[in-house]
Design an enzyme around this catalytic site. Structure first.
Site, PDB file in Angstrom:
ATOM      1  N   ASP A 157       0.870  -1.182   0.000  1.00 22.59           N
ATOM      2  CA  ASP A 157       0.000   0.000   0.000  1.00 22.59           C
ATOM      3  C   ASP A 157       0.900   1.223   0.000  1.00 22.59           C
ATOM      4  O   ASP A 157       1.837   1.306   0.808  1.00 22.59           O
ATOM      5  CB  ASP A 157      -0.893   0.015   1.246  1.00 22.59           C
ATOM      6  CG  ASP A 157      -1.935  -1.099   1.246  1.00 22.59           C
ATOM      7  OD1 ASP A 157      -1.912  -1.927   0.318  1.00 22.59           O
ATOM      8  OD2 ASP A 157      -2.755  -1.131   2.175  1.00 22.59           O
ATOM      9  N   ASP A 207     -15.236  -5.447  -1.201  1.00 21.69           N
ATOM     10  CA  ASP A 207     -14.974  -5.414   0.231  1.00 21.69           C
ATOM     11  C   ASP A 207     -16.305  -5.568   0.948  1.00 21.69           C
ATOM     12  O   ASP A 207     -17.250  -4.825   0.669  1.00 21.69           O
ATOM     13  CB  ASP A 207     -14.323  -4.090   0.616  1.00 21.69           C
ATOM     14  CG  ASP A 207     -13.061  -3.815  -0.199  1.00 21.69           C
ATOM     15  OD1 ASP A 207     -12.361  -4.791  -0.527  1.00 21.69           O
ATOM     16  OD2 ASP A 207     -12.787  -2.649  -0.500  1.00 21.69           O
TER      17      ASP A 207
END
Length: 245
Positions: free
Chosen positions: A7, A129
């Site tokens: 990330d 998600d």
């Protein structure tokens, strides 16, 4: 397959706790150096999340993504704020193999259907998600989990399967960044319901036993982020475990 993840914020490797920018951990390592270590260990794919691009598409870390695509020694899939065809093509121009599409797949289905028709199912990963509600339904959340939707995981999948959707990265939000174990039942259930999908499990992996549990339910791939960065196990250990499970 095991897919290490990085990330990225402002050129640095970070981890967010449950998608919260206020709960950010920064790691003292370079993205390219870390990626090359994963490649040397035997990883074949790298998962990249451009958190700057997710917040503001004008701030996409294009040069860094291109550098990682060309020099990491792995094929790359990348996401973070892909909202327009221009965003998508910029990623492909940077050498990214697969674009990871999240909120846009929920909120702009006509656009994403066009992308599947134009680029094919091998170039797109749906990133869905989910929060598990009290009835056990997998409800999809969007925009870095700040917005709940009224769509189930099944609703979104069924929009795109006939268009060649093949790769789905599914994160149980309650597990992400927690290292409290993975939601094995979720992946078991959805692999049985949609065996044609190549599932990427994400969130909560804390030990090698978690990998064995996912392999046992025929989960295709696992994204490894925090567990590698914090030294819970190494890429080499993970790959050996996965191959022997």
């Amino acid at each position: 397959m095991l897919i290490p993840a990085l990330d990225l914020i402002d050129g640095k490797v970070v981890r967010l706790y449950q998608g919260d920018f206020a709960q950010k951990t920064e790691f003292d390592l370079t993205p390219l150096g870390q990626a090359q270590l994963y490649a040397q260990a035997g990883a074949e794919w790298l998962h990249l999340v451009d958190l700057d691009g997710a917040k503001d598409p004008d701030k996409r870390q294009q040069k860094l993504l291109a550098k990682l695509a060309s020099d990491s020694g792995m094929k790359c899939q990348a996401g973070g704020g892909i909202r327009t065809t221009e965003d998508l093509e910029a990623l492909f121009d940077a050498g990214i193999e697969r674009a990871v599409i999240g909120s846009t797949a929920v909120n702009q289905p006509d656009t994403v259907k066009q992308w599947f028709q134009a680029y094919g199912g091998e170039k797109i990963v749906l990133a869905l998600d989910v929060n598990i509600d009290q009835s056990g339904n997998a409800m999809v959340a969007t925009h870095g989990w700040q917005q709940a939707s009224t769509h189930t995981l099944d609703d979104i999948l069924n929009r795109y399967l006939d268009l060649g959707c093949r790769h789905v990265l599914c994160t149980d939000i309650s597990k992400d960044g927690t290292m409290t174990g993975t939601n094995v039942e979720l992946y078991k259930r959805y692999k049985q319901l949609y065996p044609q999908v190549v599932w990427q499990a994400s969130g909560g992996v804390s030990c090698l036993d978690d990998l064995k549990d996912l392999k046992a339910v025929n989960c295709d791939s696992v994204i490894l982020g925090k567990s590698l960065l914090t030294g819970a196990f190494t890429m080499q250990e993970a790959l050996a475990c996965w191959q022997n499970a």
